[in-house]
Design a protein around this motif. Structure first.
Motif, short mmCIF file in Angstrom:
data_model
loop_
_atom_site.label_atom_id
_atom_site.label_comp_id
_atom_site.label_asym_id
_atom_site.label_seq_id
_atom_site.Cartn_x
_atom_site.Cartn_y
_atom_site.Cartn_z
N LEU A 14 -5.01 7.51 -5.73
CA LEU A 14 -5.47 8.82 -5.26
C LEU A 14 -6.90 8.82 -4.77
N GLN A 15 -7.66 7.80 -5.10
CA GLN A 15 -9.07 7.76 -4.71
C GLN A 15 -9.32 6.60 -3.75
N ASP A 16 -10.39 6.74 -2.97
CA ASP A 16 -10.76 5.63 -2.09
C ASP A 16 -11.73 4.71 -2.82
N GLY A 17 -12.18 3.66 -2.13
CA GLY A 17 -13.03 2.66 -2.76
C GLY A 17 -14.41 3.15 -3.14
N ARG A 18 -14.81 4.33 -2.67
CA ARG A 18 -16.14 4.85 -3.01
C ARG A 18 -16.14 5.51 -4.38
N THR A 19 -15.02 6.11 -4.77
CA THR A 19 -14.98 6.84 -6.04
C THR A 19 -14.02 6.22 -7.04
N GLY A 20 -13.10 5.41 -6.58
CA GLY A 20 -12.12 4.82 -7.49
C GLY A 20 -12.19 3.31 -7.51
N ASN A 21 -11.04 2.68 -7.60
CA ASN A 21 -10.96 1.22 -7.57
C ASN A 21 -10.99 0.71 -6.13
N ILE A 22 -11.15 -0.59 -6.02
CA ILE A 22 -10.90 -1.26 -4.74
C ILE A 22 -9.52 -1.91 -4.85
N GLU A 23 -8.63 -1.53 -3.94
CA GLU A 23 -7.25 -2.02 -3.97
C GLU A 23 -6.86 -2.54 -2.59
N ILE A 24 -5.88 -3.42 -2.58
CA ILE A 24 -5.29 -3.89 -1.32
C ILE A 24 -3.79 -4.04 -1.53
N ALA A 25 -3.03 -3.73 -0.49
CA ALA A 25 -1.57 -3.70 -0.64
C ALA A 25 -0.90 -3.99 0.69
N ASN A 26 0.41 -4.14 0.63
CA ASN A 26 1.25 -4.26 1.81
C ASN A 26 2.01 -2.95 1.99
N LEU A 27 1.92 -2.36 3.16
CA LEU A 27 2.65 -1.13 3.46
C LEU A 27 3.64 -1.45 4.57
N LEU A 28 4.90 -1.61 4.18
CA LEU A 28 5.91 -2.16 5.07
C LEU A 28 7.03 -1.14 5.31
N GLU A 29 7.55 -1.13 6.52
CA GLU A 29 8.74 -0.34 6.82
C GLU A 29 9.75 -1.25 7.47
N ALA A 30 11.00 -1.15 7.01
CA ALA A 30 12.04 -2.04 7.51
C ALA A 30 13.40 -1.35 7.39
N THR A 31 14.42 -2.07 7.81
CA THR A 31 15.77 -1.51 7.78
C THR A 31 16.24 -1.35 6.34
N PRO A 32 17.22 -0.46 6.10
CA PRO A 32 17.71 -0.24 4.73
C PRO A 32 18.15 -1.54 4.06
N GLY A 33 17.80 -1.70 2.81
CA GLY A 33 18.17 -2.87 2.03
C GLY A 33 17.18 -4.01 2.07
N THR A 34 16.17 -3.92 2.95
CA THR A 34 15.21 -5.02 3.09
C THR A 34 14.48 -5.31 1.78
N PHE A 35 14.15 -4.28 1.03
CA PHE A 35 13.35 -4.46 -0.18
C PHE A 35 14.19 -4.42 -1.45
N GLU A 36 15.50 -4.52 -1.28
CA GLU A 36 16.39 -4.49 -2.44
C GLU A 36 16.10 -5.65 -3.40
N HIS A 37 15.61 -6.80 -2.85
CA HIS A 37 15.35 -7.95 -3.71
C HIS A 37 14.30 -7.67 -4.77
N LEU A 38 13.44 -6.70 -4.53
CA LEU A 38 12.43 -6.36 -5.54
C LEU A 38 13.10 -5.95 -6.83
N VAL A 39 14.26 -5.35 -6.70
CA VAL A 39 15.00 -4.87 -7.87
C VAL A 39 16.09 -5.85 -8.27
N SER A 40 16.81 -6.37 -7.27
CA SER A 40 17.96 -7.22 -7.57
C SER A 40 17.55 -8.53 -8.22
N ASP A 41 16.31 -8.99 -7.99
CA ASP A 41 15.85 -10.23 -8.62
C ASP A 41 15.50 -10.04 -10.09
N LEU A 42 15.57 -8.83 -10.58
CA LEU A 42 15.24 -8.53 -11.97
C LEU A 42 16.51 -8.18 -12.74
#
Length: 909
Positions: A299-327
């Motif tokens: 909720l905060q930017d790097g000036r008031t909160g943490n410094i974070e980095i991430a991947n923000l990805l958009e893809a076809t349905p099912g692309t990220f299912e492995h995040l769950v199915s591998d567990l």
């Protein structure tokens, strides 16, 4: 996206010029022990980590095993801010390629090789430039962290050097939005909502190991996405939540809510991965990276909160299912209250800082530490190195400016050794205040590394090879970077392809006229050979470090051995085998497993040692072969050849001593090395081709770096090795030894002989000087039977095969009966008269100077003679003709090296 990638494998793909790591916590021992070999070739190595976590890491390290490379061979840059520096990325760069990994794992074994982490990887090459935007964003992120003053200014030029070595990273964004996102300006949740762009969220899947205490982040995620179906994944007994408050927040969701347990296939794995997947009608959006479900992370930017980095990805349905199915996910929804969950300290919650004031830009350039204290400081503190107080510190505190006090502390020489090796520094003020322990930046070493001179930290151990097997391999890399070994080194200096032969046994002609000699003469690798004698200045070259190590360690070892093997603790400190350390972290389930693991570790150690043996043998072979290249030796001249002789003379001796090279090979290499430099039985050596001034300068260099003592120890060692091989090997060593003894610029110094004898002992004991000299004198006088037969055959006029030796019993007057050796002649054409016998004894006396009694007989002719040197009697007889006569035993003709041998003996006396 690679959810279960093991990052250490990425380092093995190809050598990289720069390795940049951003992390929250850092296990520096893991970095130096388990990753070091993979990144050893990189000239820019940087770790940017949360400042408070670095403090904790340093304290833990100082109480266990010390570090060896931090801020000397790589940069450890604490990120200082009010929140947490929580970003995690790995950036590998080269001139023609790049690799970027953004994810959840910290720099430690479980963060880089665990099933519980998740990273998205990106690659760039000229053939596949699709992911350039991701690299440009990572570059922008790191530059902003530096520009905003979160790290020391010292780091800035090193980061810029990394960009310059990979100029493709200056590319312009092509209009497409980068999938790598940071929160320095815009909170990550805002960026996620922007990509969703008001579309219907059919399902929202959330997993994180930590939630903030207020649950504001989760509440806002629900409020702004309005999912029809919400699935929360929790790890039983592990996820940090308050079951009651989480239940309250989930009750506000507009649609169906489901909580399921999740774990890795490998039981006991901490699921540290963090992701939010929003499933839309025709696509799905995933936010995956370093951010937990907390206010400072999302909720905060790097000036008031943490410094974070991430991947923000958009893809076809099912692309990220492995995040769950591998567990491993529970079959049915669960009741939160049944999972034994509770709130623990947030992963990204800033620690309380107990240190004040802070020190920044701490830099070491002998003899001074420089830096800045936060706040106004007017009374100098105590300097502590690894908790030991440094005495006699000369302080300079500047007038405070902008809340900082610049300082300079000139240390006494007693502190140099500790700081030169790598040690944490603390400043202790009055009233119990003290700075956090910090490792100073070794300015000269880091600048040399980033400028392409190569890593030189292990060159200081070249004098005694106080290294484990993997470090010995890395030492070889550093030696190859520093030394001009042969003609191929010149090609590599100019980064040109080296002409290769079809096989190791074939030589290839190198066309030196094809090279740019102006570029070669101005190259730092060649320039260092012109300044080898400038020891002690602020920025020693690799060659200076190497030559200094050889001389210092040889003299030091000799002193220690003469003192009965008393060795200072600082000089015998070892870090142990990194494979042993790694093995100790593995819990064996049973004795059989433990034995299997020990066997595996031993196998890896032996593999590393065998690999080092092969590589060093090839390295020595390159140099010896290079000496036979007349054009190469002429072009580089004495300024290169003489220091190289010093290095390889020492290297061969030490490798043989440590059994890191084939014994017969090293004797052959040493004979060729000495023959090239000093000459052999066929003619003069390289030294004789120099001008008088060059010869005098060369002798000065040899004297300054214990080359004479090392050669004496090497000759003694080679004699011992050759004795276990063949007579021909001993003869080759003897012949070169005799040439050396007679060389115009040779001569044997008392100190050299004493040091060589000391370092030729076994274990920590010195070899007695008398024994050492006797061995060398015996080598000069060594004569195998074959040489005796050849010499005698030449005088007698027969073949060597017509001569044999046998033992006979003789009566020697007052000395009584004795068994002696007799030379027997079988050729019936030989006339063994008295003059022939006298000539024969004269030559045999030269070959066998210790011979007290010489005897020869011709059974077919019934003739013979003897020369009894102890009694001063010579006698010849011919029983067939009933003739006999006496003569004085003939003296031996003097050999050219007799005077030098006599000088050696006098030193022992």
């Amino acid at each position: 996206m690679a959810p279960r990638i093991k990052l250490p494998k990425l380092f093995d793909e190809e050598p990289w010029d720069s390795v940049i790591i951003a992390t929250y916590g850092a296990d520096l021992a893991f970095y130096e022990r388990d990753l070091w070999r993979q990144i050893d070739y990189a000239k820019n190595r940087l770790i940017l980590a949360d400042g408070r976590q670095i403090q904790r890491s340093i304290l833990a390290i100082e109480n266990t095993s010390p570090l060896r490379h931090v801020n000397r061979s790589y940069i450890l840059a604490p990120i200082r801010l009010s929140g947490a520096a929580h970003a995690k990325l790995l950036l590998l760069l080269a001139e023609d390629r790049g690799l970027l990994a953004v994810g959840s794992g910290n720099l430690r074994m479980d963060g880089y090789a665990s099933q519980g982490e998740c990273f998205t990887t990106y690659r760039w090459s000229e053939e596949d430039p699709r992911h350039l935007n991701a690299f440009v964003t990572a570059k922008d992120f790191l530059e902003q962290v530096i520009t905003r003053g979160h790290v020391d200014e010292f780091v800035k030029p090193r980061i810029q050097q990394a960009w310059q070595d990979a100029p493709w990273i200056f590319g312009v964004l092509d209009g497409a939005t980068s999938t790598v996102r940071h929160n320095l300006d815009i909170p990550l949740l805002d960026q996620l909502i922007e990509v969703i762009d008001g579309r219907l969220v059919r399902e929202l899947v959330v997993h994180a190991p930590f939630y903030d205490h207020s649950y504001s982040a989760l509440s806002e995620i629900i409020d702004r996405t309005q999912p029809q179906y919400l699935r929360i994944l929790l790890q039983e007994r592990i996820t940090s939540v308050d079951p009651r408050r989480l239940t309250d927040v989930l009750s506000t969701a507009p649609g169906q809510v489901e909580v399921r347990t999740v774990e890795a296939h490998e039981r006991g794995t901490f699921l540290h991965t963090k992701f939010i997947v929003a499933r839309l009608n025709s696509s799905e959006v995933c936010l995956q990276g370093s951010a937990n479900v907390s206010t400072p992370a999302l909720l905060q930017d790097g000036r008031t909160g943490n410094i974070e980095i991430a991947n923000l990805l958009e893809a076809t349905p099912g692309t990220f299912e492995h995040l769950v199915s591998d567990l491993v996910i529970s079959d049915d929804p669960v009741d939160i209250s049944s999972l034994s969950l509770s709130l623990i300290e947030d992963d990204d919650e800033p620690d309380i800082d107990e240190y004040a004031p802070h020190v920044r830009e701490l830099t070491w350039v002998r003899p001074q530490l420089t830096g800045f204290f936060e706040g106004e400081i007017d009374i100098p503190p105590e300097v502590k190195i690894s908790e030991s107080t440094v005495d006699d510190v000369e302080w300079q505190l500047d007038t405070p400016r902008d809340g900082m006090t610049q300082f300079r502390a000139i240390l006494s020489e007693s502190a140099f050794a500790q700081l030169d090796r790598v040690a944490a520094v603390t400043f202790a003020f009055g009233s119990g205040r003290r700075t956090a322990p910090a490792y100073p930046y070794h300015l000269n070493a880091l600048e040399a590394l980033s400028s392409g001179q190569g890593q030189t930290d292990l060159l200081k151990q070249a004098g005694d090879f106080d290294l484990d097997d993997e470090e010995i391999e890395r030492l070889l890399v550093q030696l190859d970077e520093v030394l001009i070994v042969d003609g191929r080194s010149l090609w590599r200096m100019l980064k040109r392809d080296v002409p290769e032969s079809a096989s190791d046994e074939e030589s290839v002609e190198l066309r030196y006229e094809d090279l740019d000699w102006d570029a070669i003469r101005s190259h730092p690798k060649l320039a260092q050979y012109r300044t080898w004698d400038q020891r002690g200045h602020a920025d020693p070259t690799g060659l200076e470090i190497l030559l200094g190590s050889i001389a210092d360690r040889f003299r030091s070892e000799a002193r220690q051995r003469r003192c009965g093997g008393v060795i200072r603790e600082a000089e015998t400190e070892t870090t142990g085998d990194p494979l042993d350390d790694l093995a100790k972290t593995i819990d064996a389930e049973d004795e059989e497993t433990a034995e299997a693991e020990e066997a595996e570790v031993e196998g890896r150690r032996m593999s590393a040692r065998n690999r080092a043996r092969r590589q060093f043998q090839s390295f020595v072979k390159r140099f010896v072969t290079g000496l036979s290249d007349i054009e190469f030796t002429r072009l580089v001249g004495p300024s290169v050849i003489v220091p190289s002789y010093v290095v390889f003379n020492h290297l061969c001796w030490k490798l043989a001593q440590l059994d890191l090279i084939d014994q017969s090979f090293v004797v052959d290499a040493q004979v060729k090395l000495w023959g090239f430099f000093w000459g052999d039985t066929t003619g003069p050596g390289y030294l004789a081709t120099m001008s008088e001034d060059e010869q005098l300068a060369s002798i000065d260099l040899l004297d300054a770096h214990c080359a004479e003592a090392t050669m004496l120890a090497s000759v003694h060692q080679a004699y011992g090795i050759a004795w276990r091989l063949e007579d021909a090997d001993v003869v080759r060593v003897r012949d070169l030894w005799c040439v050396i003894l007679t060389h115009d610029l040779g001569g044997v110094g008392r100190t050299s002989v004493q040091d060589a004898a000391a370092n030729s002992g076994s274990g920590l004991d010195a070899l007695p000087l008398a024994d050492f000299v006797a061995d060398l004198a015996d080598l000069a006088d060594y004569t195998p039977d074959h040489e005796i037969f050849v010499t005698a055959a030449g005088i007698l006029g027969c073949r060597a095969d017509d001569l044999t030796k046998s033992e006979v019993k003789v009566h020697r007057g007052d000395l009584g009966n004795e068994i002696v050796e007799e030379l027997k002649v079988a050729d019936p054409l030989v006339e063994l008269d008295q003059p022939t016998a006298v000539r024969l004894f004269s030559e045999l006396a030269r070959l066998l100077p210790e011979g007290r009694y010489l005897r020869v007989s011709h059974s077919q002719k019934d003739t013979g003679a003897f020369a009894d040197y102890e009694r001063g009697v010579g006698f010849w007889y011919d029983r067939h003709d009933d003739a006999e006569s006496e003569f004085d035993p003939p003296g031996a003709s003097r050999k050219p090296w007799d005077a030098s041998v006599a000088q050696l003996r006098s030193l022992a006396a």
